[in-house]
Design a protein around this motif. Structure first.
Motif, PDB file in Angstrom:
ATOM      1  N   UNK A 189       0.813  -1.214   0.000  1.00  0.00           N
ATOM      2  CA  UNK A 189       0.000   0.000   0.000  1.00  0.00           C
ATOM      3  C   UNK A 189       0.853   1.274   0.000  1.00  0.00           C
ATOM      4  N   UNK A 190       0.426   2.267  -0.793  1.00  0.00           N
ATOM      5  CA  UNK A 190       1.144   3.541  -0.853  1.00  0.00           C
ATOM      6  C   UNK A 190       0.212   4.740  -0.713  1.00  0.00           C
ATOM      7  N   UNK A 191      -1.097   4.509  -0.676  1.00  0.00           N
ATOM      8  CA  UNK A 191      -2.062   5.608  -0.534  1.00  0.00           C
ATOM      9  C   UNK A 191      -3.394   5.006  -0.111  1.00  0.00           C
ATOM     10  N   UNK A 192      -4.323   5.866   0.280  1.00  0.00           N
ATOM     11  CA  UNK A 192      -5.649   5.406   0.658  1.00  0.00           C
ATOM     12  C   UNK A 192      -6.678   6.438   0.222  1.00  0.00           C
ATOM     13  N   UNK A 193      -7.938   6.030   0.198  1.00  0.00           N
ATOM     14  CA  UNK A 193      -9.020   6.933  -0.191  1.00  0.00           C
ATOM     15  C   UNK A 193      -9.636   7.577   1.043  1.00  0.00           C
ATOM     16  N   UNK A 194     -10.517   8.524   0.808  1.00  0.00           N
ATOM     17  CA  UNK A 194     -11.215   9.167   1.924  1.00  0.00           C
ATOM     18  C   UNK A 194     -12.103   8.173   2.666  1.00  0.00           C
ATOM     19  N   UNK A 195     -12.471   7.075   2.015  1.00  0.00           N
ATOM     20  CA  UNK A 195     -13.309   6.057   2.646  1.00  0.00           C
ATOM     21  C   UNK A 195     -12.531   4.919   3.265  1.00  0.00           C
ATOM     22  N   UNK A 196     -11.187   4.987   3.235  1.00  0.00           N
ATOM     23  CA  UNK A 196     -10.376   3.962   3.870  1.00  0.00           C
ATOM     24  C   UNK A 196      -9.979   2.799   2.979  1.00  0.00           C
TER      25      UNK A 196
END
Length: 215
Positions: free
Chosen positions: A67-74
């Motif tokens: 993982x290198x990023x995530x969304x506003x919803x997790x």
């Protein structure tokens, strides 16, 4: 469990990290997102290289992803290690074991994010809601992304960004079973999908995969 020792960061991501674009500590609250050292993107909240290296996997999370990023919803954005040396980018929803292969590499993933930004309900011509922006601010983001990524983007991608920057918002209706979404876009979702297919297509595009450890 941490990331595999033989994992190598893509060159573009390393440069972004060195430039401070990934570090949320560089966000100055109250200032425009465009002027920030931290690089705002449509739905990628970045992890720095250090946070990626020290990422702690959940018990049911496969180490075939980084993982290198995530969304506003997790939900997670990650590199998929089962297809080296391509290192495609995958989307891993937090509430589903099945994800999709989103792009061939980090460059293509960022370009796809920009196309999807231009085609979603992010904009308004009049009074903007909390998640919306006017056309002037939207174009500032497009210009900013073009300037920052032109070193890594293909010429035809830059040409598409120029078209978006010079275009106007247009009215769009998205009809669902029980309601119709009405908003403004630079390109329609259908047009965005056509461009994704044209510029970003590869054998694994949008293919499903399991990102958790199977019993």
């Amino acid at each position: 469990m941490s990331i595999k020792k033989d994992f190598c960061f893509p060159e573009m991501f390393l440069s972004m990290n060195d430039l401070g674009w990934l570090d949320s500590n560089n966000i100055v609250y109250g200032e425009s997102l465009v002027s920030q050292k931290y690089l705002w993107l449509y739905d990628m909240r970045w992890l720095t290289c250090n946070k990626v290296i020290n990422y702690e996997y959940d018990e049911d999370e496969s180490d075939s992803i980084v993982p290198f990023a995530y969304t506003s919803g997790g939900d997670k954005w990650a590199w998929y290690l089962e297809d080296k040396p391509l290192l495609p980018v995958v989307f891993c929803p937090h509430d589903d074991d099945e994800g999709i292969i989103y792009a061939e590499n980090i460059e293509a993933a960022v370009f796809r994010q920009i196309l999807e930004f231009a085609s979603q309900n992010n904009f308004n011509l009049e009074e903007c809601k909390s998640w919306e922006m006017d056309v002037q601010m939207a174009k500032k983001h497009l210009v900013n992304w073009k300037n920052k990524f032109k070193k890594w983007f293909k010429k035809e991608w830059i040409n598409e960004l120029d078209k978006l920057i010079s275009s106007d918002l247009k009215y769009y209706e998205n009809k669902f079973a029980r309601h119709t979404g009405r908003y403004y876009v630079f390109i329609t979702p259908e047009e965005a999908n056509e461009k994704i297919e044209k510029y970003l297509n590869f054998d694994l595009l949008n293919k499903p995969f399991i990102w958790t450890i199977e019993d």
